[in-house]
Design a protein around this motif. Sequence first.
Motif, short mmCIF file in Angstrom:
data_model
loop_
_atom_site.label_atom_id
_atom_site.label_comp_id
_atom_site.label_asym_id
_atom_site.label_seq_id
_atom_site.Cartn_x
_atom_site.Cartn_y
_atom_site.Cartn_z
N GLU A 1 55.53 39.03 39.88
CA GLU A 1 54.61 38.18 39.12
C GLU A 1 53.37 38.96 38.70
O GLU A 1 52.89 38.83 37.57
N LYS A 2 52.87 39.79 39.60
CA LYS A 2 51.70 40.60 39.25
C LYS A 2 52.04 41.64 38.18
O LYS A 2 51.25 41.91 37.29
N HIS A 3 53.24 42.20 38.29
CA HIS A 3 53.64 43.25 37.35
C HIS A 3 53.82 42.69 35.94
O HIS A 3 53.35 43.26 34.96
N TYR A 4 54.53 41.56 35.84
CA TYR A 4 54.81 40.97 34.53
C TYR A 4 53.70 40.03 34.06
O TYR A 4 53.74 39.56 32.92
N ARG A 5 52.75 39.73 34.95
CA ARG A 5 51.61 38.85 34.61
C ARG A 5 52.11 37.52 34.07
O ARG A 5 51.59 36.98 33.09
N ASN A 6 53.14 37.00 34.75
CA ASN A 6 53.73 35.73 34.32
C ASN A 6 54.62 35.21 35.43
O ASN A 6 55.10 35.98 36.27
N ASN B 1 60.74 36.09 32.56
CA ASN B 1 59.71 35.06 32.50
C ASN B 1 60.41 33.71 32.54
O ASN B 1 61.29 33.43 31.73
N MET C 1 46.38 30.89 36.41
CA MET C 1 46.39 32.35 36.47
C MET C 1 45.11 32.95 35.86
O MET C 1 44.67 34.01 36.29
N ALA D 1 44.15 36.68 37.26
CA ALA D 1 45.38 37.46 37.10
C ALA D 1 45.63 37.83 35.64
O ALA D 1 46.28 38.84 35.36
N ILE D 2 45.16 36.99 34.71
CA ILE D 2 45.40 37.22 33.28
C ILE D 2 44.16 36.83 32.48
O ILE D 2 43.27 36.14 32.99
N GLU E 1 46.18 36.23 27.11
CA GLU E 1 47.49 36.27 27.75
C GLU E 1 47.96 34.86 28.09
O GLU E 1 49.14 34.53 27.94
#
Length: 876
Positions: free
Chosen positions: A313-318, A338, A353, A358-359, A363
């Motif tokens: 989730e952190k890597h794809y920001r979703n 996603n 988020m 996080a975003i 985003e």
Amino acid sequence: MTKKYTYLFREGNEHMRELLGGKGANLAEMSNLGMPVPYGFTITTEACTQYYQDNECINDEIKAQIFEYLDKLEAQSGKKLGDTNNPLLVSVRSGARASMPGMMDTILNLGMNDTVVETVAKLTDNPRFAYDSYRRFVQMYSDVVMGLNKSRFEKIIDDVKATRGIESDLDLTADDMKELVVRFKQFYNEQLHTDFPQDPKEQLMGAIEAVFRSWNNERAIYYRRMNNIPSSWGTAVNVQMMVFGNMGNDCGTGVAFTRNPSTGEKKLYGEFLMNAQGEDVVAGIRTPQTIDHLKEVAPQAYDKFLEICDTLEKHYRNMQDMEFTIEKGQLFMLQTRNGKRTAQAALKIATDMVDEGAITTDEALMMVEPQQLDSLLHPMFDPDALKAATPITTGLPASPGAGSGEIVFSAEEAIQAKEEGRKVILVRLETSPEDIEGMSASEAILTVRGGMTSHAAVVARGMGACCVAGCSAIEMHEEEGYFVVNGQRFNRGDVISVDGSTGNVYGQAIKSVPAAITGDFERFMEWADQRRTLQVRTNADTPRDAKQAYEFGAQGIGLTRTEHMFFEGDRIKAMREMIVSKTTEQRRAALAKIEPMQRKDFEGLYEAMQGQPVTIRYLDPPLHEFLPKTDEEIAELADEMKMPKEELDAVIANLHEFNPMLGHRGVRLAITFPEIAEMQTLAVITAAINVQNRHPEWNIEPEIMIPLVGSVHELKFVKNIVSKTADKLIKDSNVDMKYHVGTMIEIPRAALLADEIAQEAEFFSFGTNDLTQMTFGFSRDDAGSFLSDYYDDNIFDSDPFAHLDTKGVGKLIQIAAQGGRKTRPDIKLGICGEHGGDPASIDFCQQVGLNYVSCSPYRVPIARLAAAQAAIKFGK
């Protein structure tokens, strides 16, 4: 240099989505992140495109690369396809660049044959597992590659269970599985007059070709049209070493989301089955356990999975949707993407988020699909009505929303009912990908089997449809046309209601209440408004529609079709009187009856818009549309007009046109009958003055739009009538009011000569419905009868009346925009056809540099978000 058509997972990355497809790119990325991904390779989307260019044949160059990379996979895994000592089994899965869950085909356990199955049985010391895997492979291969319907195989399974006196597949023994393999292969031979293929390489090429073919199956084509995915993209194919969740009770498979896809809650959400393969979870055949129980069954795998979820989730920001398998206690990741989510969940996840840091808000805006908002803009069940209703049963709240309608039991019934204007609830034992069009046509979907990650749930969430799944209390009698729940019978055609937010099902129709933009929705739309540069107006013909659009954030009216105001009661009589009049004086007398009614309508529009701009299009359709059709109506009008019926028959016959869409309509009516333009100007300006006097704080500047102009001389003629009438009214009223006269660009000639027309027009509004019709030479009313053939044959990807044809019609818009600005740099440019509410078309409007889009009231929030996304994507 030979084109590269194949990539090991470790050779790719997430930025290669167009080439590797979404699944391949994400498998590559997870591999590079050091996650436990079974080895594999991806055959690119370009190979799929080449397959179709080569008349649905995999050419020798691509075959050679496939076998080269099979060798590399065998070296990585230490196993060999078809080997009798250490055999490699693989899955073959599709993977388009845009997620298309369930739309294309998958094959598992490929590489099984009569000798390999014995080797697997010995190596695992588990004959039941080996033959279970083999019978699954035969069934899948027969269905996907050879076209033998899987339900025929299910019947064979049911026969064996009935003979053995058992109900669950889990109770089938190793010997039962062996019998199933024999009977499956026998059925295969009977149907196809050939033996089931034993050569694993032949199996592999057949499976790869089947996945390529599935890019153009009916459900995939329909899904692409619904989601505006071009057919030219093609699908990648992923060949991956199998890991097994069906080897015993320390094995399992599951699907999970990093957040709740229904509500958006920040909590791991998903389901798993022990001693099962991946398709078992999503197919809904067995009822799975919730993911939190995994920590009790396989604690080490659960802890590792939690860690991976957080990382992804952190890597794809979703929010991520993941598939996993546990083999002998060891976790393997098979997919991440996603996750599809409901509109409510999408808004909560996006805003949460941002709050978590996080975003960014940009985003967040890109995380929500504009079309999803539609489900939030329609009525929900009235809370008071719900209190008075008692559910007949409760299932899993798989996709929020509310739906009431007649019971139907098949996708075909649902589609037909929609065409007939009836609202229906699709009730199924379980849905399959083939049901997608019927699901789309239904108010809600209700299934007996399946969990929160079943096909019905995932697809319903993706399309914003209400769904209740896993309603196991229902006894289905589909062939007889009824179901029974708690002793109560419900027949096809009975009305029920489904609440996708609670899972409740009611045996009656339930009253609905309007939607409202509040909470996360309101906050999210504020971000969208801050980001977008395109204004969003509405198409509204009544004060009620205008008021609804204003509440949804419309910044004015881009199109009012005044002819819609002529069809009611006394108005239609006066209109008919005007049409059959023989003299200008008679016409003026009839129009004088209509003018106060129009003025009142326009006042209502100005009031609803509270000072925002209002564009009013003058009379457009041909006059015959207002005349009576039946002998009784004609006789009644003749009597009212005190004229012989024969004479009125002659007038009607004289007004009939062979092609009225290209006939005496629009600006041509105002040229033939200038008094119509005079009357409408009197109504428009008088209404504006009256409302301005009542609300001096508003700045009302009427925008008068002349339709169907193809020549600057036409516009100049009618504009002179408008200006003469309006200037006198304003002067006599002693008010300081500006008004603007523009035109609708809907004729190709007008687009090509826009620089000339802009000498008189202060604004252009592109009427893309007619512009599309006239550019293609299609009748938008009749094109539906043949466009389906265009989709089937991949001539068109989508309906040009739904998604703007940017190549042809779009080029005319670009020419007109450039020409208009050349003559009048401050000219206002907008679009008011149905495309004004279509996100893909709004992208184009942003790129061309239009000032606004106009759409129906319920699409205003969709257009607001699409406009913000267009500004982010195209940097304007």
